[in-house]
Design a protein around this motif. Structure first.
Motif, PDB file in Angstrom:
ATOM      1  N   TYR A   1      12.392  -2.490 -13.225  1.00 20.56           N
ATOM      2  CA  TYR A   1      11.389  -1.519 -13.688  1.00 20.56           C
ATOM      3  C   TYR A   1      11.501  -1.294 -15.187  1.00 20.56           C
ATOM      4  O   TYR A   1      10.503  -1.294 -15.897  1.00 20.56           O
ATOM      5  N   ALA A   2      12.744  -1.072 -15.654  1.00 16.07           N
ATOM      6  CA  ALA A   2      12.942  -0.716 -17.062  1.00 16.07           C
ATOM      7  C   ALA A   2      12.358  -1.797 -17.965  1.00 16.07           C
ATOM      8  O   ALA A   2      11.703  -1.502 -18.970  1.00 16.07           O
ATOM      9  N   GLU A   3      12.546  -3.059 -17.575  1.00 13.24           N
ATOM     10  CA  GLU A   3      12.032  -4.182 -18.356  1.00 13.24           C
ATOM     11  C   GLU A   3      10.518  -4.100 -18.516  1.00 13.24           C
ATOM     12  O   GLU A   3       9.977  -4.452 -19.547  1.00 13.24           O
ATOM     13  N   ARG A   4       9.869  -3.654 -17.445  1.00 14.49           N
ATOM     14  CA  ARG A   4       8.406  -3.626 -17.467  1.00 14.49           C
ATOM     15  C   ARG A   4       7.841  -2.341 -18.058  1.00 14.49           C
ATOM     16  O   ARG A   4       6.844  -2.358 -18.760  1.00 14.49           O
ATOM     17  N   ILE A   5       8.512  -1.216 -17.759  1.00 10.64           N
ATOM     18  CA  ILE A   5       7.973   0.071 -18.216  1.00 10.64           C
ATOM     19  C   ILE A   5       8.359   0.327 -19.679  1.00 10.64           C
ATOM     20  O   ILE A   5       7.589   0.856 -20.448  1.00 10.64           O
ATOM     21  N   PHE A   6       9.601  -0.054 -20.039  1.00 13.46           N
ATOM     22  CA  PHE A   6      10.064   0.190 -21.415  1.00 13.46           C
ATOM     23  C   PHE A   6      10.315  -1.163 -22.074  1.00 13.46           C
ATOM     24  O   PHE A   6      11.445  -1.493 -22.420  1.00 13.46           O
ATOM     25  N   SER A   7       9.240  -1.951 -22.236  1.00 11.48           N
ATOM     26  CA  SER A   7       9.430  -3.319 -22.731  1.00 11.48           C
ATOM     27  C   SER A   7       9.965  -3.325 -24.165  1.00 11.48           C
ATOM     28  O   SER A   7      10.534  -4.318 -24.621  1.00 11.48           O
ATOM     29  N   ASP A   8       9.820  -2.202 -24.899  1.00  4.12           N
ATOM     30  CA  ASP A   8      10.292  -2.148 -26.284  1.00  4.12           C
ATOM     31  C   ASP A   8      11.734  -1.638 -26.379  1.00  4.12           C
ATOM     32  O   ASP A   8      12.271  -1.447 -27.455  1.00  4.12           O
ATOM     33  N   ARG A   9      12.352  -1.398 -25.242  1.00  2.00           N
ATOM     34  CA  ARG A   9      13.696  -0.792 -25.242  1.00  2.00           C
ATOM     35  C   ARG A   9      14.709  -1.736 -24.638  1.00  2.00           C
ATOM     36  O   ARG A   9      14.344  -2.560 -23.804  1.00  2.00           O
ATOM     37  N   GLU A  10      15.965  -1.577 -25.028  1.00  2.00           N
ATOM     38  CA  GLU A  10      17.007  -2.397 -24.381  1.00  2.00           C
ATOM     39  C   GLU A  10      17.198  -1.927 -22.951  1.00  2.00           C
ATOM     40  O   GLU A  10      16.933  -0.759 -22.638  1.00  2.00           O
ATOM     41  N   LEU A  11      17.677  -2.826 -22.119  1.00  2.00           N
ATOM     42  CA  LEU A  11      17.923  -2.437 -20.722  1.00  2.00           C
ATOM     43  C   LEU A  11      18.999  -1.357 -20.673  1.00  2.00           C
ATOM     44  O   LEU A  11      19.879  -1.316 -21.537  1.00  2.00           O
TER      45      LEU A  11
ATOM     46  N   LYS B   1       0.846  -1.212   0.000  1.00  2.00           N
ATOM     47  CA  LYS B   1       0.000   0.000   0.000  1.00  2.00           C
ATOM     48  C   LYS B   1       0.871   1.248   0.000  1.00  2.00           C
ATOM     49  O   LYS B   1       0.507   2.270  -0.549  1.00  2.00           O
ATOM     50  N   ALA B   2       2.017   1.156   0.667  1.00  2.00           N
ATOM     51  CA  ALA B   2       2.893   2.334   0.769  1.00  2.00           C
ATOM     52  C   ALA B   2       3.962   2.352  -0.323  1.00  2.00           C
ATOM     53  O   ALA B   2       4.372   3.424  -0.753  1.00  2.00           O
ATOM     54  N   TRP B   3       4.427   1.181  -0.745  1.00  2.00           N
ATOM     55  CA  TRP B   3       5.665   1.183  -1.528  1.00  2.00           C
ATOM     56  C   TRP B   3       5.612   0.505  -2.894  1.00  2.00           C
ATOM     57  O   TRP B   3       6.641   0.396  -3.552  1.00  2.00           O
ATOM     58  N   SER B   4       4.434   0.028  -3.350  1.00  2.00           N
ATOM     59  CA  SER B   4       4.455  -0.680  -4.639  1.00  2.00           C
ATOM     60  C   SER B   4       4.605   0.292  -5.807  1.00  2.00           C
ATOM     61  O   SER B   4       4.936  -0.126  -6.917  1.00  2.00           O
ATOM     62  N   GLY B   5       4.359   1.592  -5.584  1.00  2.00           N
ATOM     63  CA  GLY B   5       4.529   2.585  -6.648  1.00  2.00           C
ATOM     64  C   GLY B   5       3.738   2.195  -7.881  1.00  2.00           C
ATOM     65  O   GLY B   5       2.561   1.828  -7.775  1.00  2.00           O
TER      66      GLY B   5
ATOM     67  N   GLY C   1       9.575   6.271 -10.216  1.00  2.00           N
ATOM     68  CA  GLY C   1       8.616   6.546  -9.146  1.00  2.00           C
ATOM     69  C   GLY C   1       7.190   6.279  -9.575  1.00  2.00           C
ATOM     70  O   GLY C   1       6.927   5.795 -10.676  1.00  2.00           O
ATOM     71  N   GLU C   2       6.280   6.645  -8.680  1.00  2.00           N
ATOM     72  CA  GLU C   2       4.855   6.438  -8.949  1.00  2.00           C
ATOM     73  C   GLU C   2       4.382   7.380 -10.058  1.00  2.00           C
ATOM     74  O   GLU C   2       3.550   7.040 -10.876  1.00  2.00           O
ATOM     75  N   THR C   3       4.939   8.609 -10.056  1.00  2.00           N
ATOM     76  CA  THR C   3       4.595   9.592 -11.090  1.00  2.00           C
ATOM     77  C   THR C   3       5.895   9.979 -11.819  1.00  2.00           C
ATOM     78  O   THR C   3       6.981   9.846 -11.243  1.00  2.00           O
ATOM     79  N   PRO C   4       5.776  10.481 -13.076  1.00  2.00           N
ATOM     80  CA  PRO C   4       6.992  10.855 -13.814  1.00  2.00           C
ATOM     81  C   PRO C   4       7.848  11.870 -13.052  1.00  2.00           C
ATOM     82  O   PRO C   4       9.069  11.859 -13.160  1.00  2.00           O
TER      83      PRO C   4
END
Ligand SMILES: CC(C)(COP(=O)(O)OP(=O)(O)OC[C@H]1O[C@@H](n2cnc3c(N)ncnc32)[C@H](O)[C@@H]1OP(=O)(O)O)[C@@H](O)C(=O)NCCC(=O)NCCS
Length: 396
Positions: free
Chosen positions: A257-267, A41-45, A289-292
């Motif tokens: 995070y990068a793998e999930r947020i930018f799945s079309d990009r290399e790590l 609830k506090a930290w999953s972002g 973070g939770e917001t940009p």
């Protein structure tokens, strides 16, 4: 002692924070997952619950934490294992550190404390206070049979709730300041570096960071600096060992995070930047973070030699400025709202002034307050301890 007026979901009555029935115990694997579920609830972002649990498990498997990690839960001793109500939870990580006193440096162990949590409906009943009281006792009595020193003389944490709460239990606030710089675009980067006549930098891969920032030579240099400092001024000095495992842990987090947020990009492969002529290097990670607006490229640590002449000093400051510019460019490329680095030295302050004479050091009062609990006085090492290399790499 049972609170008469409090009941929770299953109708049972909650114990008070000072109840003699409360104990702090290591969580079983399923209780650990339950405590992650609660603190999500506090930290999953930006992560959903399942992904957040996966992230925690992934970080748990890193070399920094594997086998060095304990999830603690505050429970009522009368409840059976696996069915215990989690009244509060926190984690500890055993870490390598250095302790200098009287010109000598010892390689020692410490514990980092993190994820202190109490679910919203149980707050204000003294559970977190009780948990930290119990945790300090556990830490003080924690025998480390394989170590030269059989107990940790200090432990650290990073408070997100200001400077007072943890101080009650001995975790005193230390310097917690930073610079925040905006991202810059490619064109602005090129013209800014040329205009200011800044030296060329190179980006560092993970291996480069290992070679230029975490080699035994670099670590030994830090030990020597601590030893010299402890010869020059009385009182012990400590540092969390800035070993490669710390950087791997931070990168495991960013890559998750990068793998999930930018799945079309290399790590992300650029893990820092450096300038070889002066030997100025930094390692960074991207924090999603939770917001940009919360996205931050953190400089985890700086490595450079102290200058011995004004000319050298000028060259180092320029190299730092060039490396900072490269970090600002990296921030732009990864959608980061800012570049941040902690507790700038006077040379880094000069480097920032070259880039932006108006930039000011921020002194944090609430978030990421570096706190240290010292029991060295009981071991004849003095009342106060200085924290060296107090940079972001030590956070976890
Ligand atoms: C912080 C937290 C663990 C406190 O749990 P708790 O069981 O309610 O705490 P206790 O009842 O033992 O103690 C309450 C004290 O906590 C302190 N406190 C709680 N939340 C605080 C906050 N956001 N800022 C500053 N102090 C806070 C206060 O000093 C309060 O004292 P008071 O009773 O005099 O007002 C809980 O609010 C929580 O889980 N928050 C979300 C996660 C978090 O921020 N954790 C801390 C990470 S460093």
């Amino acid at each position: 002692m049972i609170a008469a007026d409090t009941s929770y979901a299953n109708g049972a009555v909650l114990p008070q924070g000072d109840s003699p029935e409360l104990v702090l115990v290591p969580a079983t694997p399923s209780e650990r997952i339950e405590s992650i579920r609660l603190n999500s609830k506090a930290w999953s972002g930006p992560l959903d619950l399942q992904t957040y649990i996966e992230r925690e498990n992934h970080l748990h498997q890193q070399r920094l934490t594997k086998g060095c990690f304990t999830c603690w839960i505050l429970v009522d001793r009368r409840e059976p294992e696996e069915y215990r109500t989690i009244l509060g939870s926190c984690e500890t990580y055993k870490k390598k550190a250095m302790l200098a006193h009287g010109g000598q440096v010892e390689d020692v162990s410490t514990h980092g404390v993190g994820s202190v949590y109490c679910r919203p409906e149980f707050r204000g009943k003294g559970y977190a206070k009780r948990m930290l009281e119990e945790l300090s006792k556990k830490i003080d009595a924690w025998k480390m049979e394989t170590e030269t020193r059989k107990c940790s003389l200090f432990t650290i944490l990073f408070s997100d709730i200001g400077k007072e709460f943890y101080a009650q239990f001995g975790w005193k606030p230390y310097t917690s300041s930073h610079f925040a710089l905006p991202p810059i675009r490619d064109e602005a980067y090129a013209s800014a570096t040329t205009k200011a006549n800044l030296p060329k930098t190179r980006t560092l891969s993970a291996n480069d960071v290992q070679d230029s920032m975490c080699s035994e030579t670099v670590l030994q240099k830090e030990r020597d600096l601590l030893a010299t400092a402890s010869e020059k001024s009385p009182g012990p000095k400590i540092a969390i060992a800035p070993n490669f495992e710390h950087f791997e842990w931070h990168w495991a987090r960013e890559e998750f995070y990068a793998e999930r947020i930018f799945s079309d990009r290399e790590l992300p492969v650029a893990k820092g930047a450096g300038e070889d002529n002066t030997g100025v290097y930094c390692a960074w990670n991207r924090n999603f973070g939770e917001t940009p607006e919360e996205n931050t490229l953190y400089i985890l640590r700086w490595v450079y030699d102290e200058p011995t002449s004004p000319e050298q000093s000028e060259a180092i400051v320029k190299a730092m400025a060039a490396v900072l510019r490269r970090a600002q460019l990296e921030a732009h490329r990864w959608n980061m709202a800012k570049v941040e680095f902690w507790n700038p030295t006077p040379l880094l302050e000069k480097a920032v002034a070259l880039l932006d004479p108006m930039a000011e050091v921020v002194h944090r009062e609430k978030d990421s307050i570096a706190c240290l609990r010292w029991i060295g006085a009981e071991h004849g090492l003095g009342e106060e301890v200085e924290w060296y290399l107090n940079e972001k790499y030590a956070w976890c």
